[in-house]
Design an enzyme around this catalytic site. Structure first.
Site, short mmCIF file in Angstrom:
data_model
loop_
_atom_site.label_atom_id
_atom_site.label_comp_id
_atom_site.label_asym_id
_atom_site.label_seq_id
_atom_site.Cartn_x
_atom_site.Cartn_y
_atom_site.Cartn_z
N SER A 227 -6.41 3.17 3.98
CA SER A 227 -5.66 2.41 2.98
C SER A 227 -6.63 1.59 2.12
O SER A 227 -6.42 0.42 1.83
CB SER A 227 -4.63 1.48 3.63
OG SER A 227 -3.64 1.11 2.71
N LYS B 180 0.14 3.73 -2.77
CA LYS B 180 -0.85 4.80 -2.75
C LYS B 180 -0.22 6.18 -2.64
O LYS B 180 -0.89 7.20 -2.90
CB LYS B 180 -1.85 4.55 -1.62
CG LYS B 180 -2.70 3.29 -1.84
CD LYS B 180 -3.70 3.07 -0.72
CE LYS B 180 -4.57 1.84 -0.97
NZ LYS B 180 -3.94 0.59 -0.60
N SER C 59 0.80 -1.23 0.00
CA SER C 59 0.00 0.00 0.00
C SER C 59 0.83 1.28 0.00
O SER C 59 0.27 2.37 -0.11
CB SER C 59 -0.95 0.01 1.20
OG SER C 59 -2.18 -0.57 0.84
#
Length: 389
Positions: free
Chosen positions: A121, A64, A61
């Protein structure tokens, strides 16, 4: 009478600070010896400390952050703005957890989508944002890789906007530091997105997964990430007296380890215990690097990994954060509003994320809590990693 937020965020006394301090260097050294990490001064680009910073790693993640960077560039160019509607597509809604479980057709502003994506997330929102900005996932990913090349992220390639695992997706600690520094330098007006303590949709409060926010002096970002192959990763930033440092820690074996090591590296930097001659631009690997992407699944999503995590929990199942530099919150957490455009059904991630499987082969990483050195004694819920946290 303590409020609900106080009860949720109260901390459990662990060990005296002096004792914790004696464990500081052991904890950091153990991670540093096996996992990539890098510590950078944002204003100068100077690398204060690093190890295996060029080793290829799955970004999970942390991806991102590039999704955010491409989005900020699109805002800068006038293509979109923070009030642009983000519509959930079938593809976005079908993404695996962590997610918000919005239905296809539901809408939110880009501003709220970014808040939920970065705090929770949320994989579904990362996909929805990418489709809004790029027109399609494929077009957006092309932008991600173009920006990576332009920034000089020489060992990075993306295949999706949320970091879910797949062949051809990789990065390095050094490249992630390049991206993080670019975000802080080029878009200081958006730094607040990475420092949010949590959000509420009016029904449910969702705290930030980043344990340092509100608990490490000066902490102001940036992102955590987890998949079995990458382990527990964190990009942490903090600012004191006008100086901002960024730490990238990859491949730790628990939530506690990534928080402890991030805090410890940052504190050493602020105390000027670390120094380096190289900058992110001049830094080069000491030895020839393999094109193979590291895979730590056997160490993380296994009985061995579960045992390692169990050792970071107290008898009540709460995660024990050992760093003496992580403290309990000294204020009510600030949950800013982020939700759907008015008039739509409110959906929350609570039931879905609770019922979804966690990392493959390790049911023990479900419903964890955090315990921090301090006076109070109560649970502090921290969302546990799903396949991409």
């Amino acid at each position: 009478m303590p409020t609900k937020q106080n009860r949720l965020y109260a901390a459990l006394r662990l060990v005296p600070v002096a004792a914790a301090a004696s464990m500081l260097f052991l904890s950091t050294a153990q991670t540093a010896g096996a996992n990539p990490h890098i510590l950078v001064d944002v204003s100068t680009g100077r690398v204060l400390d690093q190890q295996e910073a060029f080793r290829r790693w799955y970004p999970a993640s942390l991806t991102k952050l590039m999704t955010s960077y491409v989005t900020f560039r699109a805002i800068q160019s006038g293509q979109i703005n923070l009030d642009t509607p983000v519509v959930m597509s079938k593809l976005a809604a079908a993404q695996p957890p962590a997610k918000m479980y919005f239905k296809p057709g539901q809408k939110m502003t880009l501003d709220n989508a970014l808040k939920m994506m970065l705090v929770k997330s949320a994989n579904d929102l990362a996909m929805a944002v990418s489709e809004t900005v790029g027109g399609s996932q494929q077009a957006f990913v092309a932008r991600m890789n173009a920006e990576a090349a332009r920034l000089g992220m020489r060992d990075t390639h993306f295949i999706n906007p949320n970091g879910l695992p797949g062949k051809g997706q990789y990065t390095t600690a050094r490249d992630l530091a390049v991206l993080s520094v670019a975000l802080r330098r080029e878009f200081p007006q958006y730094a607040g997105y990475f420092a949010l303590e949590g959000f509420t949709n009016g029904v449910k409060q969702v705290p930030n997964i980043n344990m340092l926010i509100g608990r490490f002096d000066g902490a102001d970002g940036m992102k955590t990430g987890f998949i079995c192959a990458a382990g527990f990763n964190q990009i942490a930033s903090a600012t004191r007296n006008g100086r901002t440092l960024i730490s990238v820690v990859l491949g730790t074996d628990s939530l506690a380890a990534r928080a402890d090591d991030s805090a410890n590296f940052l504190e050493k930097g602020f105390q000027n215990q670390l120094s380096g001659k190289e900058t992110l631009a001049s830094l080069r690997p000491d030895t020839p690097q393999s094109a193979e992407v590291a895979d730590v699944t056997a160490d993380i999503c296994s009985a061995k990994g579960a045992q390692a995590r169990s050792e970071t929990r107290d008898p009540f199942g709460r995660t024990k954060v050992q760093s003496p530099y992580i403290h309990e919150m000294d204020h009510e957490p600030n949950f800013i509003y982020a939700g759907l455009i008015g008039g739509q059904d409110v959906m929350t991630a609570s039931k879905g994320d609770k019922d979804d499987a966690t990392a493959k082969g390790d049911k023990a990483i479900k419903g964890d809590k955090i315990a921090i050195s301090g006076r109070a004694a109560d649970n502090v819920p921290i969302p546990m990693p799903r396949p991409n946290f």
